[in-house]
Scaffold this motif. Sequence first.
Motif, PDB file in Angstrom:
ATOM      1  N   UNK A 189     -20.089  -9.682  -0.796  1.00 37.25           N
ATOM      2  CA  UNK A 189     -20.418  -9.023   0.546  1.00 37.25           C
ATOM      3  C   UNK A 189     -21.470  -7.715   0.346  1.00 37.25           C
ATOM      4  N   UNK A 190     -21.331  -7.163  -0.715  1.00 40.84           N
ATOM      5  CA  UNK A 190     -22.112  -6.212  -1.204  1.00 40.84           C
ATOM      6  C   UNK A 190     -23.803  -6.667  -1.463  1.00 40.84           C
ATOM      7  N   UNK A 191     -23.558  -7.687  -2.192  1.00 41.97           N
ATOM      8  CA  UNK A 191     -24.828  -8.479  -2.407  1.00 41.97           C
ATOM      9  C   UNK A 191     -25.644  -8.780  -1.113  1.00 41.97           C
ATOM     10  N   UNK A 192     -24.703  -9.404  -0.330  1.00 37.39           N
ATOM     11  CA  UNK A 192     -25.310  -9.864   0.947  1.00 37.39           C
ATOM     12  C   UNK A 192     -25.738  -8.620   1.795  1.00 37.39           C
ATOM     13  N   UNK A 193     -25.171  -7.436   1.749  1.00 32.90           N
ATOM     14  CA  UNK A 193     -25.886  -6.221   2.473  1.00 32.90           C
ATOM     15  C   UNK A 193     -26.962  -5.936   1.652  1.00 32.90           C
ATOM     16  N   UNK A 194     -27.100  -5.714   0.360  1.00 31.45           N
ATOM     17  CA  UNK A 194     -28.389  -5.421  -0.243  1.00 31.45           C
ATOM     18  C   UNK A 194     -29.454  -6.378   0.074  1.00 31.45           C
ATOM     19  N   UNK A 195     -29.468  -7.868  -0.021  1.00 30.19           N
ATOM     20  CA  UNK A 195     -30.388  -8.720   0.426  1.00 30.19           C
ATOM     21  C   UNK A 195     -30.670  -8.378   1.899  1.00 30.19           C
ATOM     22  N   UNK A 196     -29.926  -8.156   2.794  1.00 35.00           N
ATOM     23  CA  UNK A 196     -29.996  -7.926   4.259  1.00 35.00           C
ATOM     24  C   UNK A 196     -30.695  -6.612   4.407  1.00 35.00           C
ATOM     25  N   UNK A 197     -30.425  -5.451   3.652  1.00 36.01           N
ATOM     26  CA  UNK A 197     -31.295  -4.211   3.664  1.00 36.01           C
ATOM     27  C   UNK A 197     -32.676  -4.793   3.220  1.00 36.01           C
ATOM     28  N   UNK A 198     -32.805  -5.457   2.061  1.00 40.80           N
ATOM     29  CA  UNK A 198     -34.337  -5.839   1.546  1.00 40.80           C
ATOM     30  C   UNK A 198     -35.137  -6.531   2.537  1.00 40.80           C
ATOM     31  N   UNK A 199     -34.424  -7.568   3.193  1.00 41.54           N
ATOM     32  CA  UNK A 199     -35.141  -8.512   3.874  1.00 41.54           C
ATOM     33  C   UNK A 199     -35.635  -7.851   5.288  1.00 41.54           C
ATOM     34  N   UNK A 200     -34.804  -6.898   5.775  1.00 38.61           N
ATOM     35  CA  UNK A 200     -34.913  -6.030   7.018  1.00 38.61           C
ATOM     36  C   UNK A 200     -35.606  -4.941   7.120  1.00 38.61           C
ATOM     37  N   UNK A 201     -35.754  -4.454   5.773  1.00 39.00           N
ATOM     38  CA  UNK A 201     -36.178  -3.137   5.379  1.00 39.00           C
ATOM     39  C   UNK A 201     -35.447  -2.111   6.057  1.00 39.00           C
ATOM     40  N   UNK A 202     -34.211  -2.175   6.397  1.00 32.50           N
ATOM     41  CA  UNK A 202     -33.335  -1.509   7.210  1.00 32.50           C
ATOM     42  C   UNK A 202     -32.448  -0.567   6.135  1.00 32.50           C
ATOM     43  N   UNK A 203     -32.179   0.716   6.418  1.00 32.20           N
ATOM     44  CA  UNK A 203     -31.169   1.660   5.532  1.00 32.20           C
ATOM     45  C   UNK A 203     -29.806   1.209   5.679  1.00 32.20           C
ATOM     46  N   UNK A 204     -29.292   0.798   7.092  1.00 29.63           N
ATOM     47  CA  UNK A 204     -27.903   0.638   7.217  1.00 29.63           C
ATOM     48  C   UNK A 204     -27.050  -0.214   6.384  1.00 29.63           C
ATOM     49  N   UNK A 205     -27.718  -1.245   6.150  1.00 30.93           N
ATOM     50  CA  UNK A 205     -26.864  -2.188   5.198  1.00 30.93           C
ATOM     51  C   UNK A 205     -26.775  -1.777   3.821  1.00 30.93           C
ATOM     52  N   UNK A 206     -27.813  -0.834   3.461  1.00 31.81           N
ATOM     53  CA  UNK A 206     -27.966  -0.396   2.025  1.00 31.81           C
ATOM     54  C   UNK A 206     -26.867   0.824   2.005  1.00 31.81           C
ATOM     55  N   UNK A 207     -27.022   1.533   3.035  1.00 31.48           N
ATOM     56  CA  UNK A 207     -25.977   2.561   2.932  1.00 31.48           C
ATOM     57  C   UNK A 207     -24.320   2.079   3.001  1.00 31.48           C
ATOM     58  N   UNK A 208     -24.364   0.932   4.000  1.00 31.46           N
ATOM     59  CA  UNK A 208     -22.939   0.558   4.011  1.00 31.46           C
ATOM     60  C   UNK A 208     -22.564   0.096   2.339  1.00 31.46           C
ATOM     61  N   UNK A 209     -23.252  -0.555   1.582  1.00 28.90           N
ATOM     62  CA  UNK A 209     -23.183  -1.081   0.279  1.00 28.90           C
ATOM     63  C   UNK A 209     -22.807   0.067  -0.593  1.00 28.90           C
ATOM     64  N   UNK A 210     -23.810   1.196  -0.408  1.00 30.32           N
ATOM     65  CA  UNK A 210     -23.588   2.351  -1.016  1.00 30.32           C
ATOM     66  C   UNK A 210     -22.049   3.179  -0.966  1.00 30.32           C
ATOM     67  N   UNK A 211     -21.705   3.015   0.401  1.00 33.73           N
ATOM     68  CA  UNK A 211     -20.451   3.376   0.532  1.00 33.73           C
ATOM     69  C   UNK A 211     -19.146   2.666  -0.249  1.00 33.73           C
ATOM     70  N   UNK A 212     -19.506   1.373  -0.374  1.00 36.16           N
ATOM     71  CA  UNK A 212     -18.451   0.434  -0.958  1.00 36.16           C
ATOM     72  C   UNK A 212     -18.542   0.829  -2.571  1.00 36.16           C
ATOM     73  N   UNK A 213     -19.583   1.052  -2.991  1.00 38.60           N
ATOM     74  CA  UNK A 213     -20.030   1.156  -4.306  1.00 38.60           C
ATOM     75  C   UNK A 213     -19.435   2.409  -4.962  1.00 38.60           C
ATOM     76  N   UNK A 214     -19.631   3.492  -4.074  1.00 38.66           N
ATOM     77  CA  UNK A 214     -19.013   4.828  -4.346  1.00 38.66           C
ATOM     78  C   UNK A 214     -17.555   4.671  -4.184  1.00 38.66           C
TER      79      UNK A 214
END
Length: 131
Positions: A83-108
Amino acid sequence: MIKSPYDQYRQSSVQTSSPGQLLIMLYDGAIRFVRTAIDGLGAKDYQKVSLNLGKAQTIVSELSVTLDRSSNIAENLNALYEYINYLLIDANTKKAAEPAEEALGYLKELKETWVQASKMVTSSELGAVHG
Protein backbone atom coordinates in the motif's frame (compact mmCIF):
# COMPACT_ATOMS: atom_id res chain seq x y z
CA MET A 1 39.01 4.58 -6.21
CA ILE A 2 39.33 6.68 -3.08
CA LYS A 3 36.23 6.92 -0.96
CA SER A 4 35.33 9.99 1.01
CA PRO A 5 35.53 9.70 4.79
CA TYR A 6 31.73 9.94 4.92
CA ASP A 7 31.35 7.02 2.49
CA GLN A 8 33.83 4.99 4.54
CA TYR A 9 31.93 5.79 7.74
CA ARG A 10 28.59 4.89 6.15
CA GLN A 11 29.90 1.58 4.85
CA SER A 12 31.43 0.78 8.24
CA SER A 13 28.21 1.62 10.10
CA VAL A 14 26.19 -0.65 7.79
CA GLN A 15 28.66 -3.51 8.20
CA THR A 16 28.69 -3.27 12.00
CA SER A 17 24.98 -2.64 12.63
CA SER A 18 22.57 -5.17 14.07
CA PRO A 19 19.58 -6.32 11.98
CA GLY A 20 17.34 -4.01 14.00
CA GLN A 21 19.63 -1.04 13.43
CA LEU A 22 19.77 -1.79 9.69
CA LEU A 23 15.99 -1.90 9.53
CA ILE A 24 15.74 1.48 11.24
CA MET A 25 18.36 2.87 8.83
CA LEU A 26 16.21 1.72 5.90
CA TYR A 27 13.18 3.47 7.36
CA ASP A 28 15.27 6.61 7.93
CA GLY A 29 16.31 6.56 4.28
CA ALA A 30 12.77 6.07 2.99
CA ILE A 31 11.49 8.85 5.25
CA ARG A 32 14.24 11.21 4.08
CA PHE A 33 13.53 10.48 0.40
CA VAL A 34 9.77 10.99 0.78
CA ARG A 35 10.33 14.29 2.60
CA THR A 36 12.70 15.43 -0.15
CA ALA A 37 10.11 14.46 -2.78
CA ILE A 38 7.42 16.43 -0.93
CA ASP A 39 9.76 19.44 -0.92
CA GLY A 40 10.25 18.92 -4.65
CA LEU A 41 6.49 18.92 -5.18
CA GLY A 42 6.26 22.28 -3.43
CA ALA A 43 8.99 23.66 -5.69
CA LYS A 44 7.51 21.98 -8.80
CA ASP A 45 10.86 20.22 -9.29
CA TYR A 46 9.41 17.06 -10.78
CA GLN A 47 12.79 15.47 -11.52
CA LYS A 48 13.59 15.70 -7.79
CA VAL A 49 10.15 14.27 -7.01
CA SER A 50 10.52 11.27 -9.32
CA LEU A 51 14.09 10.52 -8.24
CA ASN A 52 13.32 10.58 -4.53
CA LEU A 53 9.98 8.77 -4.68
CA GLY A 54 11.73 6.09 -6.76
CA LYS A 55 14.43 5.74 -4.10
CA ALA A 56 11.76 5.45 -1.39
CA GLN A 57 9.97 2.77 -3.44
CA THR A 58 13.20 0.81 -3.77
CA ILE A 59 13.64 0.81 0.00
CA VAL A 60 10.02 -0.18 0.65
CA SER A 61 10.39 -3.00 -1.90
CA GLU A 62 13.54 -4.16 -0.12
CA LEU A 63 11.69 -4.14 3.20
CA SER A 64 9.01 -6.32 1.60
CA VAL A 65 11.48 -8.75 0.01
CA THR A 66 13.33 -9.32 3.28
CA LEU A 67 10.23 -10.34 5.24
CA ASP A 68 10.18 -13.84 6.70
CA ARG A 69 6.85 -14.95 5.23
CA SER A 70 6.22 -17.63 7.86
CA SER A 71 4.33 -15.31 10.22
CA ASN A 72 1.01 -13.48 10.05
CA ILE A 73 2.78 -10.30 11.13
CA ALA A 74 5.00 -10.49 8.06
CA GLU A 75 2.01 -10.93 5.75
CA ASN A 76 0.30 -7.91 7.32
CA LEU A 77 3.51 -5.88 6.97
CA ASN A 78 3.80 -6.94 3.35
CA ALA A 79 0.28 -5.70 2.64
CA LEU A 80 1.17 -2.38 4.26
CA TYR A 81 4.40 -2.13 2.24
CA GLU A 82 2.41 -2.78 -0.95
CA TYR A 83 0.00 0.00 0.00
CA ILE A 84 2.85 2.40 0.78
CA ASN A 85 4.38 1.67 -2.63
CA TYR A 86 0.98 2.28 -4.22
CA LEU A 87 0.81 5.67 -2.46
CA LEU A 88 4.31 6.59 -3.63
CA ILE A 89 3.45 5.68 -7.23
CA ASP A 90 0.19 7.63 -6.95
CA ALA A 91 2.03 10.69 -5.61
CA ASN A 92 4.52 10.48 -8.45
CA THR A 93 2.01 10.03 -11.27
CA LYS A 94 -0.39 12.69 -9.98
CA LYS A 95 2.39 14.99 -8.72
CA ALA A 96 0.36 15.29 -5.53
CA ALA A 97 1.67 15.63 -1.98
CA GLU A 98 -1.27 13.98 -0.19
CA PRO A 99 -0.43 10.34 -1.05
CA ALA A 100 3.25 10.97 -0.27
CA GLU A 101 2.31 12.50 3.09
CA GLU A 102 0.13 9.48 3.89
CA ALA A 103 3.00 7.13 3.00
CA LEU A 104 5.34 9.26 5.12
CA GLY A 105 3.01 8.89 8.09
CA TYR A 106 3.03 5.09 7.80
CA LEU A 107 6.82 4.99 7.42
CA LYS A 108 7.31 7.17 10.50
CA GLU A 109 4.94 5.01 12.56
CA LEU A 110 6.64 1.81 11.42
CA LYS A 111 10.08 3.22 12.20
CA GLU A 112 8.96 4.25 15.68
CA THR A 113 7.50 0.78 16.24
CA TRP A 114 10.82 -0.85 15.30
CA VAL A 115 12.75 1.61 17.47
CA GLN A 116 10.58 0.67 20.45
CA ALA A 117 10.78 -3.05 19.61
CA SER A 118 14.57 -2.91 19.37
CA LYS A 119 14.68 -1.49 22.89
CA MET A 120 12.60 -4.41 24.21
CA VAL A 121 14.10 -7.43 22.45
CA THR A 122 17.44 -8.61 21.21
CA SER A 123 18.48 -7.99 17.64
CA SER A 124 18.31 -11.70 16.85
CA GLU A 125 14.64 -11.73 17.76
CA LEU A 126 14.02 -8.68 15.53
CA GLY A 127 15.62 -10.49 12.64
CA ALA A 128 12.86 -13.12 12.85
CA VAL A 129 10.35 -10.89 11.02
CA HIS A 130 12.77 -9.24 8.60
CA GLY A 131 15.10 -12.09 7.80
